[in-house]
Design an enzyme around this catalytic site. Structure first.
Site, PDB file in Angstrom:
ATOM      1  NE  ARG A 142      -3.523  -0.282   2.711  1.00  0.00           N
ATOM      2  CZ  ARG A 142      -4.366  -0.687   3.728  1.00  0.00           C
ATOM      3  NH1 ARG A 142      -3.960   0.081   4.867  1.00  0.00           N
ATOM      4  NH2 ARG A 142      -5.045  -1.633   3.779  1.00  0.00           N
ATOM      5  NE  ARG A 144      -2.431   2.028   9.475  1.00  0.00           N
ATOM      6  CZ  ARG A 144      -3.278   1.059   9.047  1.00  0.00           C
ATOM      7  NH1 ARG A 144      -4.197   1.282   8.027  1.00  0.00           N
ATOM      8  NH2 ARG A 144      -3.346   0.010  10.056  1.00  0.00           N
ATOM      9  CE  LYS A 194      -7.610   3.413   9.274  1.00  0.00           C
ATOM     10  NZ  LYS A 194      -8.619   2.296   8.322  1.00  0.00           N
ATOM     11  CB  CYS A 226     -13.655  -3.964   1.359  1.00  0.00           C
ATOM     12  SG  CYS A 226     -14.432  -5.573   1.671  1.00  0.00           S
ATOM     13  CB  CYS A 279      -9.077  -9.208   2.336  1.00  0.00           C
ATOM     14  SG  CYS A 279      -9.204  -8.930   4.279  1.00  0.00           S
ATOM     15  CB  CYS A 316     -15.122  -9.252   7.567  1.00  0.00           C
ATOM     16  SG  CYS A 316     -13.748  -8.050   7.937  1.00  0.00           S
ATOM     17  CB  CYS A 340     -12.092  -1.860   4.489  1.00  0.00           C
ATOM     18  SG  CYS A 340     -11.184  -2.865   5.559  1.00  0.00           S
TER      19      CYS A 340
HETATM   20 FE1  SRM Z   1      -9.030  -1.879   6.062  1.00  0.00          FE
HETATM   21  C1  SRM Z   1      -7.811  -4.397   7.616  1.00  0.00           C
HETATM   22  C2  SRM Z   1      -8.119  -3.239   3.170  1.00  0.00           C
HETATM   23  C3  SRM Z   1     -10.039   0.962   4.493  1.00  0.00           C
HETATM   24  C4  SRM Z   1     -10.847  -0.954   8.695  1.00  0.00           C
HETATM   25  N1  SRM Z   1      -8.088  -3.571   5.717  1.00  0.00           N
HETATM   26  C5  SRM Z   1      -7.496  -4.555   6.263  1.00  0.00           C
HETATM   27  C6  SRM Z   1      -6.481  -5.410   5.719  1.00  0.00           C
HETATM   28  C7  SRM Z   1      -5.167  -4.998   5.939  1.00  0.00           C
HETATM   29  C8  SRM Z   1      -6.854  -7.016   6.110  1.00  0.00           C
HETATM   30  C9  SRM Z   1      -6.017  -7.543   7.256  1.00  0.00           C
HETATM   31  O1  SRM Z   1      -5.744  -6.947   8.366  1.00  0.00           O
HETATM   32  O2  SRM Z   1      -5.430  -8.612   6.908  1.00  0.00           O
HETATM   33  C10 SRM Z   1      -7.356  -5.489   4.162  1.00  0.00           C
HETATM   34  C11 SRM Z   1      -6.436  -5.776   3.061  1.00  0.00           C
HETATM   35  C12 SRM Z   1      -7.191  -6.407   2.130  1.00  0.00           C
HETATM   36  C13 SRM Z   1      -6.558  -6.830   0.788  1.00  0.00           C
HETATM   37  O3  SRM Z   1      -6.273  -7.623   0.316  1.00  0.00           O
HETATM   38  O4  SRM Z   1      -5.932  -5.756   0.343  1.00  0.00           O
HETATM   39  C14 SRM Z   1      -7.777  -4.043   4.471  1.00  0.00           C
HETATM   40  N2  SRM Z   1      -9.020  -1.103   4.168  1.00  0.00           N
HETATM   41  C15 SRM Z   1      -8.416  -1.897   3.178  1.00  0.00           C
HETATM   42  C16 SRM Z   1      -8.776  -1.262   1.859  1.00  0.00           C
HETATM   43  C17 SRM Z   1      -7.827  -1.572   0.583  1.00  0.00           C
HETATM   44  C18 SRM Z   1     -10.204  -1.537   1.435  1.00  0.00           C
HETATM   45  C19 SRM Z   1     -10.620  -0.983  -0.112  1.00  0.00           C
HETATM   46  O5  SRM Z   1     -11.123  -1.958  -0.659  1.00  0.00           O
HETATM   47  O6  SRM Z   1     -10.236  -0.054  -0.365  1.00  0.00           O
HETATM   48  C20 SRM Z   1      -8.658   0.220   2.255  1.00  0.00           C
HETATM   49  C21 SRM Z   1      -7.421   0.542   2.512  1.00  0.00           C
HETATM   50  C22 SRM Z   1      -7.262   2.231   3.061  1.00  0.00           C
HETATM   51  C23 SRM Z   1      -5.742   2.815   2.771  1.00  0.00           C
HETATM   52  O7  SRM Z   1      -5.337   3.039   1.508  1.00  0.00           O
HETATM   53  O8  SRM Z   1      -5.245   2.973   3.775  1.00  0.00           O
HETATM   54  C24 SRM Z   1      -9.138  -0.162   3.844  1.00  0.00           C
HETATM   55  N3  SRM Z   1     -10.132  -0.051   6.564  1.00  0.00           N
HETATM   56  C25 SRM Z   1     -10.253   0.892   5.496  1.00  0.00           C
HETATM   57  C26 SRM Z   1     -11.229   1.506   6.123  1.00  0.00           C
HETATM   58  C27 SRM Z   1     -11.884   2.834   5.675  1.00  0.00           C
HETATM   59  C28 SRM Z   1     -10.966   4.124   6.107  1.00  0.00           C
HETATM   60  O9  SRM Z   1     -10.085   4.149   6.799  1.00  0.00           O
HETATM   61  O10 SRM Z   1     -11.614   5.326   5.702  1.00  0.00           O
HETATM   62  C29 SRM Z   1     -11.663   1.074   7.421  1.00  0.00           C
HETATM   63  C30 SRM Z   1     -12.753   1.669   8.524  1.00  0.00           C
HETATM   64  C31 SRM Z   1     -12.305   2.986   9.373  1.00  0.00           C
HETATM   65  C32 SRM Z   1     -11.757   2.519  10.511  1.00  0.00           C
HETATM   66  O11 SRM Z   1     -10.528   2.267  10.545  1.00  0.00           O
HETATM   67  O12 SRM Z   1     -12.548   2.572  11.451  1.00  0.00           O
HETATM   68  C33 SRM Z   1     -10.862  -0.115   7.701  1.00  0.00           C
HETATM   69  N4  SRM Z   1      -9.252  -2.534   7.944  1.00  0.00           N
HETATM   70  C34 SRM Z   1     -10.136  -2.100   8.914  1.00  0.00           C
HETATM   71  C35 SRM Z   1     -10.009  -2.661  10.342  1.00  0.00           C
HETATM   72  C36 SRM Z   1     -10.833  -2.465  11.455  1.00  0.00           C
HETATM   73  C37 SRM Z   1     -10.112  -1.691  12.496  1.00  0.00           C
HETATM   74  C38 SRM Z   1     -10.813  -1.663  13.652  1.00  0.00           C
HETATM   75  O13 SRM Z   1     -10.848  -0.422  14.170  1.00  0.00           O
HETATM   76  O14 SRM Z   1     -11.341  -2.675  14.144  1.00  0.00           O
HETATM   77  C39 SRM Z   1      -9.212  -3.899   9.935  1.00  0.00           C
HETATM   78  C40 SRM Z   1      -8.506  -5.039  10.845  1.00  0.00           C
HETATM   79  C41 SRM Z   1      -7.578  -4.746  11.578  1.00  0.00           C
HETATM   80  O15 SRM Z   1      -6.976  -3.794  11.726  1.00  0.00           O
HETATM   81  O16 SRM Z   1      -7.413  -5.508  12.474  1.00  0.00           O
HETATM   82  C42 SRM Z   1      -8.474  -3.688   8.493  1.00  0.00           C
HETATM   83 FE1  SF4 Z   2     -10.891  -7.527   4.457  1.00  0.00          FE
HETATM   84 FE2  SF4 Z   2     -12.989  -7.263   6.131  1.00  0.00          FE
HETATM   85 FE3  SF4 Z   2     -11.459  -5.005   5.266  1.00  0.00          FE
HETATM   86 FE4  SF4 Z   2     -13.061  -6.276   3.621  1.00  0.00          FE
HETATM   87  S1  SF4 Z   2     -13.549  -5.286   5.375  1.00  0.00           S
HETATM   88  S2  SF4 Z   2     -10.757  -5.595   3.126  1.00  0.00           S
HETATM   89  S3  SF4 Z   2     -13.053  -7.940   4.143  1.00  0.00           S
HETATM   90  S4  SF4 Z   2     -10.827  -6.642   6.569  1.00  0.00           S
END
Ligand code: SRM
Ligand code: SF4
Length: 574
Positions: free
Chosen positions: A81, A150, A218, A437, A443, A482, A486
Site C-alpha cells: 500500500r 496512516r 486515521k 472492499c 484479504c 467482514c 474497510c
Molecule cells: Fe481496512 C484491515 C483493506 C480501508 C478498517 N483492511 C484491512 C486488511 C489489511 C486486512 C488485514 O488486516 O489482513 C485489508 C487488506 C485487504 C487486501 O487484500 O488488500 C484492508 N482497508 C482496506 C482497503 C484496501 C479497502 C478497499 O477496498 O479500499 C482500504 C485501504 C485504505 C488505505 O489506503 O489505507 C481500507 N479499513 C479501511 C477503512 C476505511 C477508512 O479508513 O476510511 C476502515 C474503517 C475505518 C476505521 O479504520 O475504523 C478499515 N481494515 C479495517 C480494520 C478494522 C479496524 C478496527 O478498528 O477494528 C481492519 C482489521 C484490523 O485492523 O485489525 C482492516
Molecule cells: Fe478485508 Fe474485512 Fe477489510 Fe473487507 S472489510 S478488506 S473483508 S478486512
C-alpha cells in the site's frame, strides 16, 4: 506523562506491544527474513512489523483449499500500500504503479477507500525491487499500515477553488510531520547504511516512543459541502471552515471509526464528535497532541478495544478535551457552523479554476483492470502518457483526471471514449454511489465476497431501481466482506457486511451526507432475500418519499429502521 487521575486500561500488554518494543524501532529480523532465498514467506512476527512498512503477507484464498489438499504450503504473496496524501499522483507515478502491477503484481491496481494505490500478488523475491521502484518516483509506503498515523485523506477535488490546493498542502504536511522517524524503512528496503549507535528513544521517535500507538490512527480533511472523506469515520477529522472564500481554519472532530466484531458488544462503529476549532497553523500541533493522548491512554492490552474511539468513549469528551488543552497549552475555539451535502463523488467533466477541466471517472470497486468493454487499465495508461495535469484518487475509490487544459480536453476525451471510459456515465446513480472492499481472494479476514460480488448484485438491483423510476436517484450502497468496515459500510444508506460465503447482514438508514450511522435491518441473508427486501423498500421509497428526501432519511422517517434503539451493537451517540 499526563494527568494522574486518568489512566489507560489495566491488563497485560498484548503480544504486539512486546513485539514493537523489542523490534528496535521496526527492524526486528525483517531484513534477514526478506533476504532468505529458501522461504517464500516470513514469520508472523515479521509480518506484524512489515505492516508499518506498508505491506502485508497474504495468500491467494482461491487456491487455499486446493493447495491444502495437495499438501502444498499456501500461495504466499504480498500486498503493498502506497502513502499518497490526499490521493494526488503525477502521471509519472501512475505509470510506475501500472508497470509494477504488470511486472511484479497481479496486473491490476486497487484504488483504495483512503485514496491510495494497493498492489497485490507480489512475491517475496520481488518486494525489494518493488519498494525501490515506488521510491524512484518519489513515493513511499512508510506507515501506510501499522500502529501509526496512516495516509492522510483530503478532499482533493481541484475544481472548486484555490482553497482545495491550500487544504491539500495542510493534509500533506500532516502526513509528513506525523511519520515515524525511524530509519528502519530506508535500511531494509533502500539499502541505507545502519548507523551503529544507541540513541535515546526521544531522538528516534520523539512523538511515538518505542511502542508506537496502541492501534492504527486515521486523519481525514473535508471541505464542506463535500464529505467525500467521510470525516466522521476518522479518528481525527478536520472540517475546513471558509469565510469570504478564505480558509480561516478547521473544526476538529474526534473518535470516529467503522470496525466492529460480529457478536462482540464491546466493539462498534462510531461517529466522530466535533470538539472545537483551530487555525490552519495549529492543525499539526492539535494532531500531535491528540496522538500522544491516544499513545498514553489507549488500550494496549486488548487490540479490539484499542482504537481512539474507545479511548474517547472511556475517558469522556470533557476529560479528553481538558487533557488535550493541557498538552496544547492553549484551548480550541468554539466550533463553527458547517453543512455537508453528500459523501460521494460527482462524475464527468467539470470546469475548474484557471480554465482547467477535470474528469471524474467511476472505477467500480476501485479495481483498475481491463474489462470486456471498459479498458480502464489500458485507457488510463494511454491517458497518463499524454496528460499534462495530474491524477487525484478519490476516497470513494474513483479517479479524477485533473487539471486538463481546454486545448488537451479533446484529446483526453477521445481516449476516454476509445477505451469505453465515458460509458460509466450511463450507469445508474446507485452503482455510481457504490463501494466495496477488497475481500476475497486476497484479504485474510474476509468472510464473504465484496468487490467481486457487488457489481453483479447491483445488476439485479438496477432492475428494481428501473421498475421504480429511480435510475437517477443517488443512493449510497456499500459492501464489506467482514465487519472491519474497510468500505465504510456503516455510512452507506444501504450497507452489507459479510457473515459467511453468500450471507450478509443488511443495514439501512445512514445519512447521505455521511453524518449518521446505519442501523441493522436483517441478519444473515442471501441474495434472494436481499432482492426481495429491496424490491419492497425501493417501491415504497418511490411512492412515499417527500420531495428531495434521501433513501437513508426515508427509511428512518417511516420507521423501517429506528434511529436510536435498534438492537445492534452500534453506539450512535450523536
Ligand atoms: Fe481496512 C484491515 C483493506 C480501508 C478498517 N483492511 C484491512 C486488511 C489489511 C486486512 C488485514 O488486516 O489482513 C485489508 C487488506 C485487504 C487486501 O487484500 O488488500 C484492508 N482497508 C482496506 C482497503 C484496501 C479497502 C478497499 O477496498 O479500499 C482500504 C485501504 C485504505 C488505505 O489506503 O489505507 C481500507 N479499513 C479501511 C477503512 C476505511 C477508512 O479508513 O476510511 C476502515 C474503517 C475505518 C476505521 O479504520 O475504523 C478499515 N481494515 C479495517 C480494520 C478494522 C479496524 C478496527 O478498528 O477494528 C481492519 C482489521 C484490523 O485492523 O485489525 C482492516
Ligand atoms: Fe478485508 Fe474485512 Fe477489510 Fe473487507 S472489510 S478488506 S473483508 S478486512
Amino acid at each position: 506523562m499526563g494527568n494522574k487521575s486518568i489512566k489507560a486500561p489495566d491488563g497485560p500488554p498484548s503480544i504486539n506491544e512486546k513485539l514493537k518494543r523489542e523490534s528496535q524501532f521496526l527492524r526486528g529480523t525483517l531484513k534477514e527474513e526478506m533476504a532468505d532465498p529458501l522461504q517464500a514467506c516470513i514469520s508472523e512476527n515479521s509480518n506484524q512489523l512489515l505492516k508499518f512498512h506498508g505491506s502485508y503477507q497474504q495468500d491467494d484464498r482461491d487456491l487455499r483449499n486446493q493447495r491444502q489438499k495437495q499438501k502444498l504450503e499456501p500461495a504466499y504473496q504480498f500486498m503493498i500500500r502506497v502513502r499518497l496524501p490526499g490521493g494526488v499522483a503525477t502521471t509519472e507515478q501512475w505509470l510506475m504503479m501500472d508497470e509494477i502491477a504488470e511486472k511484479y503484481g497481479n496486473h491490476t491496481l486497487k484504488l483504495t477507500t483512503r485514496q491510495t494505490f494497493q498492489m497485490h500478488g507480489i512475491l517475496k523475491w520481488n518486494m525489494k525491487e518493488t519498494m525501490q521502484e515506488i521510491n524512484q518516483v518519489l513515493l513511499d509506503t512508510i506507515a501506510a499500515c501499522g500502529d501509526v498515523n496512516r495516509n492522510v485523506m483530503s478532499n482533493a477535488n481541484p475544481f472548486q477553488s484555490e482553497l482545495h490546493a491550500e487544504v491539500y498542502e495542510w493534509s500533506k504536511k500532516l502526513s509528513d510531520d506525523l511519520l515515524p522517524k525511524t530509519r528502519a524503512y530506508h535500511e531494509i528496503w533502500l539499502d541505507e547504511e545502519k548507523v551503529f549507535s544507541s540513541p535515546e528513544v526521544e531522538e528516534v521517535e520523539p512523538m511515538y516512543g518505542p511502542v508506537y500507538l496502541p492501534r492504527k490512527f486515521k486523519i481525514g480533511v473535508a471541505i464542506p459541502p463535500s464529505n467525500d472523506v467521510d470525516v466522521f469515520s476518522q479518528d481525527l477529522g478536520y472540517i475546513a471552515i471558509v469565510e469570504d472564500d478564505k480558509l480561516i481554519g478547521f473544526n476538529v472532530a474526534i473518535g470516529g471509526g467503522m470496525g466492529m466484531t460480529h457478536g462482540d458488544k464491546e466493539t462498534y462503529p462510531q461517529i466522530a464528535k466535533v470538539i472545537g476549532f483551530c487555525t490552519p497553523e495549529q492543525i499539526v500541533d492539535v494532531a500531535e497532541k491528540i496522538i500522544t493522548v491516544q499513545r498514553d491512554y489507549g488500550n494496549r492490552s486488548n487490540r479490539k478495544n484499542a482504537r481512539f474511539k474507545y479511548t474517547v468513549d472511556r475517558l469522556g469528551l470533557p476529560t479528553l478535551k481538558e487533557e488535550l488543552h493541557n498538552r496544547l497549552g492553549w484551548e480550541l475555539a468554539e466550533a463553527k457552523p458547517f453543512k455537508f451535502e453528500h459523501n460521494g463523488d460527482r462524475y464527468g467533466w467539470v470546469k475548474g479554476i484557471k480554465g482547467k477541466w477535470n474528469f471524474t471517472l467511476f472505477v467500480e470497486g476501485g479495481r483498475v483492470k481491463d474489462f470486456e468493454n471498459i479498458k480502464i487499465k489500458t485507457g488510463i495508461r494511454e491517458i497518463a502518457k499524454v496528460h499534462k495535469g495530474d491524477f487525484r484518487l478519490t476516497p470513494n475509490q474513483n479517479l479524477i483526471i485533473a487539471n486538463v487544459s481546454s486545448h488537451h480536453k479533446k484529446q483526453i476525451n477521445e481516449l476516454l471514449e476509445k477505451y469505453g471510459l465515458t460509458d460509466g456515465q450511463h450507469f445508474s446513480a446507485l452503482r455510481r454511489n457504490s463501494m466495496a472492499c477488497v475481500a476475497l481472494p486476497t484479504c485474510g479476514l474476509s468472510m464473504a465476497e465484496a468487490e467481486r460480488y457487488l457489481p453483479t448484485l447491483i445488476d439485479k438491483i438496477e432492475t428494481i431501481v428501473d421498475e421504480n423510476g429511480l435510475r437517477d436517484e443517488e443512493i449510497t450502497i456499500r459492501m464489506t466482506g467482514c465487519p472491519n468496515g474497510c468500505a465504510r459500510h456503516a455510512l452507506g444508506e444501504i450497507g452489507f457486511i459479510g457473515k459467511s460465503l453468500g450471507k450478509y447482514n443488511m443495514y439501512l438508514g445512514a445519512g447521505f451526507d455521511g453524518s449518521r450511522l446505519s442501523k441493522l435491518y436483517l441478519e444473515n441473508i442471501g441474495e434472494e432475500e436481499i432482492l426481495s427486501e429491496l424490491k419492497g423498500l425501493l417501491s415504497r421509497y418511490a411512492k412515499e418519499r417527500e420531495e428531495g428526501e434521501h433513501f437513508g432519511d426515508f427509511v428512518i422517517r417511516v420507521g423501517i429502521v429506528n434511529e436510536t434503539t435498534d438492537g445492534t451493537n452500534f453506539h450512535d451517540l450523536q
